[in-house]
Design an enzyme around this catalytic site. Structure first.
Site, short mmCIF file in Angstrom:
data_model
loop_
_atom_site.label_atom_id
_atom_site.label_comp_id
_atom_site.label_asym_id
_atom_site.label_seq_id
_atom_site.Cartn_x
_atom_site.Cartn_y
_atom_site.Cartn_z
N ASP A 1 0.67 -1.24 -0.48
CA ASP A 1 -0.07 -0.22 -0.34
C ASP A 1 1.52 1.06 -0.04
OD1 ASP A 1 -2.56 1.36 0.33
OD2 ASP A 1 -1.48 2.10 2.20
N GLU B 1 -2.14 -5.37 -3.45
CA GLU B 1 -1.38 -4.57 -2.35
C GLU B 1 -0.22 -5.61 -2.22
OE1 GLU B 1 -3.89 -0.75 -0.99
OE2 GLU B 1 -3.46 -2.60 0.29
#
Length: 226
Positions: free
Chosen positions: A44, A116
Site C-alpha cells: 500500500d 497490494e
C-alpha cells in the site's frame, strides 16, 4: 513453482527470485498461519509513492489537492480490484474453506488487498525500480486517461461544503436496504437534507458508492449541478 503460479507470473510480467514471496502474497488470513497482511501494508505504501511520484512529474501545474484526488482515484479499492481481475487473481488466492465457500475470491476488498500484497512482494524481491516499472505498466491505460478535470471534489464533499457555506445542517444518510450475496451486494441509500421536501436516493456496490450517488442527486435537486 507450480505451472499455475508460472501462469500468474507471466500475466504480472514478473518472475520471482523467491517464489515463496508470491505464495505468501496470495495467502489470506483465513487460510491460517502466515498471511499477506504485512505485505499488504508494505505494498500500500509503495503503491501510493509510485503513483504520487508519477503524478508529481506529469502534472507540474497541479495543486496538492488535485494531486491527492488523482492519486486517490488510482489507488482506491475499486481500481485495484479491477486490475486484480484482469490477472484473474481470485483463482490463485489461498483462502480458508469458509471464505472460499462465501465467494471471497470474488470480493473486491480481498482482491484489492492481494494486489497490494503482490506489489509489496515484488518490492522485496527486486527493489523499487523494478516494482515501479511493473506497477506503472499495470496502471498505464488508466493513468493515460487522467487529466486535471478529474480532480473535481466528490459529490458528498461538494454537498457538505454547499450546506456548510449556507449554515445549514449536514445531510443525513440512511441505508434503506442491502441486497445480494456477500460478494456481490447492492446498497440502497437515502439522503435527507433540510430544505428539500423529498429525500434523494442512490444505489451501488458499496455503501460509499450509494451515498455518493444519493449526494449527486441532491446536488441536482438543489440546482447546484445541471
Amino acid at each position: 513453482m507450480t505451472a499455475k503460479l508460472e501462469r500468474l507470473q507471466r500475466a504480472l510480467g514478473y518472475t520471482f527470485k523467491e517464489p515463496a514471496l508470491l505464495t505468501l502474497a496470495l495467502t489470506h488470513r483465513s487460510f491460517g498461519g502466515r498471511n499477506n497482511e504485512r505485505l499488504e501494508f508494505l505494498g500500500d505504501s509503495v503503491l501510493n509513492f509510485i503513483i504520487a511520484d508519477y503524478l508529481f512529474g506529469r502534472f507540474e501545474e497541479a495543486r496538492e489537492g488535485q494531486l491527492s484526488r488523482l492519486r486517490a482515484r488510482m489507488v482506491k479499492g475499486v481500481t485495484l480490484a479491477e486490475i486484480a481481475r484482469e490477472f484473474d487473481l481470485g483463482e490463485y488466492l489461498r483462502l480458508g474453506s469458509g471464505e472460499m465457500k462465501s465467494g471471497g475470491f470474488r470480493r473486491e476488498s480481498i482482491l484489492a488487498d492481494a494486489l497490494e500484497s503482490i506489489i509489496g512482494a515484488i518490492y522485496l524481491d527486486a527493489g523499487f525500480e523494478v516494482c515501479a516499472d511493473r506497477v506503472l505498466n499495470w496502471f498505464e491505460a488508466r493513468l493515460q486517461k487522467l487529466n486535471l478535470k478529474d480532480t473535481q471534489k466528490d459529490s458528498k464533499t461538494r454537498l457538505q461544503e454547499y450546506l456548510q457555506a449556507r449554515q445549514l445542517n449536514l445531510p443525513r444518510y440512511e441505508v434503506i436496504s442491502v441486497q445480494g450475496e456477500a460478494h456481490a451486494q447492492t446498497f440502497h441509500v437515502r439522503c435527507e437534507i433540510d430544505g428539500l421536501s423529498d429525500a434523494t436516493e442512490g444505489t451501488g456496490s458499496s455503501r460509499r458508492v450509494a451515498e455518493q450517488k444519493a449526494a449527486k442527486q441532491a446536488l441536482l435537486a438543489l440546482g447546484v449541478d445541471q
